[in-house]
Design a protein around this motif. Structure first.
Motif, PDB file in Angstrom:
ATOM      1  N   HIS A 116      20.493  72.498 -83.758  1.00  0.00           N
ATOM      2  CA  HIS A 116      20.108  73.743 -83.111  1.00  0.00           C
ATOM      3  C   HIS A 116      21.222  74.225 -82.182  1.00  0.00           C
ATOM      4  O   HIS A 116      21.989  73.425 -81.658  1.00  0.00           O
ATOM      5  CB  HIS A 116      18.814  73.535 -82.315  1.00  0.00           C
ATOM      6  CG  HIS A 116      17.615  73.309 -83.169  1.00  0.00           C
ATOM      7  ND1 HIS A 116      16.634  74.252 -83.353  1.00  0.00           N
ATOM      8  CD2 HIS A 116      17.240  72.227 -83.918  1.00  0.00           C
ATOM      9  CE1 HIS A 116      15.692  73.776 -84.161  1.00  0.00           C
ATOM     10  NE2 HIS A 116      16.043  72.546 -84.515  1.00  0.00           N
ATOM     11  N   ASN A 117      21.272  75.538 -81.981  1.00  0.00           N
ATOM     12  CA  ASN A 117      22.269  76.142 -81.094  1.00  0.00           C
ATOM     13  C   ASN A 117      23.671  75.681 -81.474  1.00  0.00           C
ATOM     14  O   ASN A 117      24.447  75.195 -80.648  1.00  0.00           O
ATOM     15  CB  ASN A 117      21.951  75.792 -79.632  1.00  0.00           C
ATOM     16  CG  ASN A 117      22.772  76.607 -78.638  1.00  0.00           C
ATOM     17  OD1 ASN A 117      23.255  77.692 -78.970  1.00  0.00           O
ATOM     18  ND2 ASN A 117      22.945  76.088 -77.435  1.00  0.00           N
ATOM     19  N   MET A 118      24.003  75.847 -82.754  1.00  0.00           N
ATOM     20  CA  MET A 118      25.271  75.328 -83.279  1.00  0.00           C
ATOM     21  C   MET A 118      26.402  76.308 -83.007  1.00  0.00           C
ATOM     22  O   MET A 118      26.756  77.141 -83.836  1.00  0.00           O
ATOM     23  CB  MET A 118      25.155  75.037 -84.777  1.00  0.00           C
ATOM     24  CG  MET A 118      26.280  74.160 -85.307  1.00  0.00           C
ATOM     25  SD  MET A 118      26.085  73.718 -87.045  1.00  0.00           S
ATOM     26  CE  MET A 118      26.825  75.133 -87.851  1.00  0.00           C
ATOM     27  N   TYR A 119      26.968  76.219 -81.821  1.00  0.00           N
ATOM     28  CA  TYR A 119      28.052  77.113 -81.414  1.00  0.00           C
ATOM     29  C   TYR A 119      29.377  76.711 -82.064  1.00  0.00           C
ATOM     30  O   TYR A 119      30.254  77.539 -82.254  1.00  0.00           O
ATOM     31  CB  TYR A 119      28.183  77.101 -79.891  1.00  0.00           C
ATOM     32  CG  TYR A 119      29.124  78.146 -79.347  1.00  0.00           C
ATOM     33  CD1 TYR A 119      28.738  79.488 -79.282  1.00  0.00           C
ATOM     34  CD2 TYR A 119      30.389  77.788 -78.900  1.00  0.00           C
ATOM     35  CE1 TYR A 119      29.606  80.439 -78.776  1.00  0.00           C
ATOM     36  CE2 TYR A 119      31.259  78.746 -78.402  1.00  0.00           C
ATOM     37  CZ  TYR A 119      30.862  80.073 -78.340  1.00  0.00           C
ATOM     38  OH  TYR A 119      31.721  81.018 -77.852  1.00  0.00           O
ATOM     39  N   TYR A 120      29.533  75.425 -82.388  1.00  0.00           N
ATOM     40  CA  TYR A 120      30.747  74.937 -83.023  1.00  0.00           C
ATOM     41  C   TYR A 120      30.434  74.390 -84.401  1.00  0.00           C
ATOM     42  O   TYR A 120      29.323  73.950 -84.670  1.00  0.00           O
ATOM     43  CB  TYR A 120      31.417  73.852 -82.159  1.00  0.00           C
ATOM     44  CG  TYR A 120      31.716  74.339 -80.777  1.00  0.00           C
ATOM     45  CD1 TYR A 120      32.678  75.313 -80.567  1.00  0.00           C
ATOM     46  CD2 TYR A 120      31.000  73.866 -79.685  1.00  0.00           C
ATOM     47  CE1 TYR A 120      32.930  75.799 -79.289  1.00  0.00           C
ATOM     48  CE2 TYR A 120      31.250  74.336 -78.411  1.00  0.00           C
ATOM     49  CZ  TYR A 120      32.210  75.303 -78.222  1.00  0.00           C
ATOM     50  OH  TYR A 120      32.449  75.793 -76.975  1.00  0.00           O
ATOM     51  N   GLN A 121      31.437  74.407 -85.261  1.00  0.00           N
ATOM     52  CA  GLN A 121      31.264  73.989 -86.644  1.00  0.00           C
ATOM     53  C   GLN A 121      30.856  72.513 -86.739  1.00  0.00           C
ATOM     54  O   GLN A 121      31.473  71.632 -86.138  1.00  0.00           O
ATOM     55  CB  GLN A 121      32.571  74.192 -87.409  1.00  0.00           C
ATOM     56  CG  GLN A 121      32.489  73.827 -88.879  1.00  0.00           C
ATOM     57  CD  GLN A 121      31.730  74.870 -89.675  1.00  0.00           C
ATOM     58  OE1 GLN A 121      31.663  76.022 -89.280  1.00  0.00           O
ATOM     59  NE2 GLN A 121      31.150  74.465 -90.784  1.00  0.00           N
ATOM     60  N   ILE A 122      29.804  72.268 -87.478  1.00  0.00           N
ATOM     61  CA  ILE A 122      29.366  70.907 -87.793  1.00  0.00           C
ATOM     62  C   ILE A 122      29.340  70.785 -89.307  1.00  0.00           C
ATOM     63  O   ILE A 122      28.878  71.697 -90.001  1.00  0.00           O
ATOM     64  CB  ILE A 122      27.948  70.630 -87.235  1.00  0.00           C
ATOM     65  CG1 ILE A 122      27.902  70.858 -85.717  1.00  0.00           C
ATOM     66  CG2 ILE A 122      27.511  69.199 -87.568  1.00  0.00           C
ATOM     67  CD1 ILE A 122      28.756  69.915 -84.915  1.00  0.00           C
ATOM     68  N   ASN A 123      29.835  69.694 -89.847  1.00  0.00           N
ATOM     69  CA  ASN A 123      29.800  69.513 -91.296  1.00  0.00           C
ATOM     70  C   ASN A 123      29.422  68.073 -91.642  1.00  0.00           C
ATOM     71  O   ASN A 123      29.050  67.286 -90.769  1.00  0.00           O
ATOM     72  CB  ASN A 123      31.133  69.913 -91.937  1.00  0.00           C
ATOM     73  CG  ASN A 123      32.304  69.109 -91.392  1.00  0.00           C
ATOM     74  OD1 ASN A 123      32.135  67.991 -90.899  1.00  0.00           O
ATOM     75  ND2 ASN A 123      33.509  69.675 -91.470  1.00  0.00           N
ATOM     76  N   LEU A 124      29.524  67.747 -92.908  1.00  0.00           N
ATOM     77  CA  LEU A 124      29.106  66.419 -93.379  1.00  0.00           C
ATOM     78  C   LEU A 124      29.882  65.307 -92.683  1.00  0.00           C
ATOM     79  O   LEU A 124      29.315  64.284 -92.297  1.00  0.00           O
ATOM     80  CB  LEU A 124      29.269  66.336 -94.903  1.00  0.00           C
ATOM     81  CG  LEU A 124      28.719  65.087 -95.593  1.00  0.00           C
ATOM     82  CD1 LEU A 124      28.245  65.442 -97.006  1.00  0.00           C
ATOM     83  CD2 LEU A 124      29.761  63.974 -95.682  1.00  0.00           C
TER      84      LEU A 124
END
Length: 255
Positions: A116-124
């Motif tokens: 939630h609230n993903m302001y920065y890139q998150i990946n696998l």
């Protein structure tokens, strides 16, 4: 200090005492999961005591020896262990109808993760780096649903999945953003056909699917970026990490 009693014959079952009144199965599981597979847990409600059954007597002995020398703490209370007179737990409190209890029949080792609230890139790769601190991961699948980045994370051991959920649920990967919401999935395992930027099987070499392997693509323009975070991704200079000597408040991330 209280004397640690070990006069019973060695047993896979350890008796724990001085637990908080509202101690949960998960809190006890976290204490034992690093020593080996946990077969079952029995909480003695209202008695501040519990039983934990390990996979074998030698594993229980290792756990007992470590905690005799240095008792673990649950919410500032030292927990004392001794051998149980029982060789097995015959009446566990864990219910197959309540997956939140952790080591339950019919519940696998898969976590459902929402960011939630993903302001920065998150990946696998980010998900793997965070969750692999708690045990070996078999497979990960990532996807976006209802505008949320989500992932299914399958551990090779159920106790490790429970530990990861207990420690990471509600944590922020970055200060005040990228908040993790974690539930035990009803899936017993994940099916992965291709290794790609959205799915990965860590137990075997699979052909690469569309998209190839993940590439780090930061959100926002260059003017926002400053330095690298724990996952090798750019981050703005004003963003710090929460938690004592840890990244983003996530336990286990030491600099």
């Amino acid at each position: 200090s209280k004397k640690i009693r070990t006069e019973n014959d060695p047993s896979p079952v350890l008796h724990a005492r001085n637990l908080p009144d509202d101690c949960t199965e998960m809190e006890l599981i976290v204490l034992g999961q690093s020593f080996g597979r946990i077969v079952n847990v029995l909480m003695l409600k209202g008695k501040t005591q519990a039983f934990i059954e390990m996979e074998s007597a030698p594993v229980a002995t290792q756990m007992l020896n470590v905690y005799t020398q240095s008792p673990p703490y649950v919410r500032n209370r030292p927990i004392y262990f001794q051998y149980s007179k029982h060789q097995h737990i015959s009446n566990p409190t864990l219910s197959s109808s309540d997956p939140a209890n952790g080591l339950t029949a019919g519940v696998g080792s898969v976590l459902h993760v929402e960011v939630h609230n993903m302001y920065y890139q998150i990946n696998l790769d980010t998900i793997h780096q965070v969750f692999s601190k708690y045990g070996s991961i078999a497979r990960i699948v990532t996807f976006t649903k209802n505008g949320l980045f989500q992932a299914l994370v399958e551990f090779t051991d159920q106790a490790n999945a429970v530990s990861a959920k207990t420690m990471l649920d509600g944590q922020n990967l970055y200060t005040q953003c990228c908040n993790l919401k974690i539930q035990m999935s009803k899936l017993e395992k994940i099916s992965v056909k291709y290794n790609s930027e959205k799915s990965r099987d860590f137990t075997q070499n699979l052909p690469s699917g569309e998209g190839g392997m993940p590439q780090h693509q930061p959100l926002g323009g260059p003017q926002q970026m400053g330095g690298m975070n724990a996952y090798g991704q750019p981050m703005p200079p004003q963003v710090g990490f929460q938690g004592q000597q840890g990244y983003g408040g996530v336990p286990g991330y030491q600099q």
